[in-house]
Design an enzyme around this catalytic site. Structure first.
Site, PDB file in Angstrom:
ATOM      1  N   ARG A 159       8.422 -11.799   2.647  1.00 21.18           N
ATOM      2  CA  ARG A 159       7.505 -10.734   2.839  1.00 21.18           C
ATOM      3  C   ARG A 159       8.106 -10.112   3.970  1.00 21.18           C
ATOM      4  NH1 ARG A 159       3.710  -7.947  -0.434  1.00 21.18           N
ATOM      5  NH2 ARG A 159       2.151  -6.863   1.119  1.00 21.18           N
ATOM      6  N   GLU A 206       0.703  -1.133   0.132  1.00 17.63           N
ATOM      7  CA  GLU A 206       0.064   0.121  -0.186  1.00 17.63           C
ATOM      8  C   GLU A 206       0.887   1.307  -0.039  1.00 17.63           C
ATOM      9  OE1 GLU A 206      -2.150  -3.322   2.130  1.00 17.63           O
ATOM     10  OE2 GLU A 206      -0.344  -2.348   2.058  1.00 17.63           O
TER      11      GLU A 206
END
Length: 333
Positions: A267, A65
């Site tokens: 991640r 994001e």
């Protein structure tokens, strides 16, 4: 206007738990999930002065994001240098990335935990004129307090997972209060638009900021150097892996008749040493990028920040992980 019962209970619960927030944050810092030097920001006590004039606040929960809003931040700084830009995020990795890539004049802060006191302190200091939230991270105390103070609210690239949608459907009055409070909603796609509308939001159109993102940056010198060191052996990149996925990827890789070089980019980079141990257990030669950046091992664990663009350019084939085990939901390429 009185709050729906579920939001009243949420506010009461977060008020009661607020005194324990410092202890919880300290425990998370010990686990590497918080930046201990910046815990005050998570309590709504900013560490940077507010710039004079109007201010736009943009929030992206994590790395993906945060990357998606960078072009918007850059354009704001270029076209409206008179407007201050505050960017918040909630993870250590996103903070590190934004610290390197935000344009001059843009400010990064950690989002405060969603307690009434934290929300008040944060908004007392920053006094934003516009708040832009990306995708689906909605914090009721922050949103309601900002709305009560006249802050214009936008939700862009908006989406709802199946689980989140069902949860909001079970609380229709709370959903209507929160989603109906946005002055602008831009959904990722038609399905998201239908869901948001059914929950009380007014969707003005569709837009996904990630499609407007620039290619991942790369250090040209590092790219040229690695091309030479790695040679002609094909390279398979497993990007944004989660716990449980690395073992599956390693097993599939070992079953290949002519194994390519494998790069695993987790991640969360703090998992690097554990992934390296799992890879060594297969008998493979393994290098941890953070410890041995020049080692052209057959398995490289890319546990560094800001280098995914490097590996994407070197890879012959890339697997974007996040869908190999239940409960994650996948990642956008």
């Amino acid at each position: 206007m009185s709050l729906p019962l579920s939001l009243s209970l949420y506010r009461a619960a977060t008020t009661a738990l607020e005194p324990f927030a410092p202890l919880l944050l300290e425990r998370r810092a010990k686990a590497g999930k918080e930046d201990r030097a910046r815990l005050n920001e998570r309590l709504g006590r900013p560490t940077t002065p507010r710039p004079a004039g109007p201010l736009v606040w943009l929030h992206g929960a994590s790395v993906g994001e945060s990357l998606s809003i960078l072009p918007l931040v850059e354009r704001l700084r270029t076209e409206r240098p008179d407007v201050g830009v505050l960017v918040t995020s909630g993870t250590v990795t996103s903070a590190a990335l934004l610290g390197r890539r935000l344009p001059t004049g843009a400010i990064h802060q950690f989002l405060p935990v969603d307690t009434p006191g934290g929300a008040r302190r944060f908004l007392d200091h920053w006094r934003p004129d516009l708040a832009v939230f990306v995708e689906s991270e909605l914090w009721p105390n922050l949103l309601l307090t900002a709305k009560d103070r006249g802050v214009r609210l936008a939700l862009v690239s908006a989406k709802l997972s199946d689980k989140s949608y069902r949860a909001w459907q079970a609380r229709p009055f709370a959903a209507g209060r929160l989603f109906g409070g946005f002055d602008l909603i831009l959904a990722q796609d038609g399905r998201a638009a239908d869901r948001l509308t059914s929950l009380g939001g007014t969707v003005a159109g569709e837009a996904d900021l990630k499609f407007g993102s620039a290619p991942l940056p790369v250090d040209a010198a590092a790219l040229a150097s690695l091309r030479v060191r790695l040679g002609d052996r094909p390279l398979l990149l497993a990007a944004s892996t989660h716990p449980g996925e690395d073992e599956l990827i390693l097993a599939a890789w070992r079953a290949l008749p002519d194994r390519p070089r494998l790069v695993i980019a987790p991640r969360h980079v703090e998992r690097g040493p554990a992934i390296a141990e799992a890879a060594r257990a297969t008998g493979a030669g393994v290098a941890l990028r953070s410890a041995a950046p020049d080692d052209p091992a057959e398995v490289i664990v890319a546990d560094t920040l800001g280098e995914l663009g490097l590996w994407c350019r070197l890879a012959n084939l890339t697997l974007v992980a996040g869908s190999l085990v239940p409960g994650i939901g996948g990642h956008n390429p």
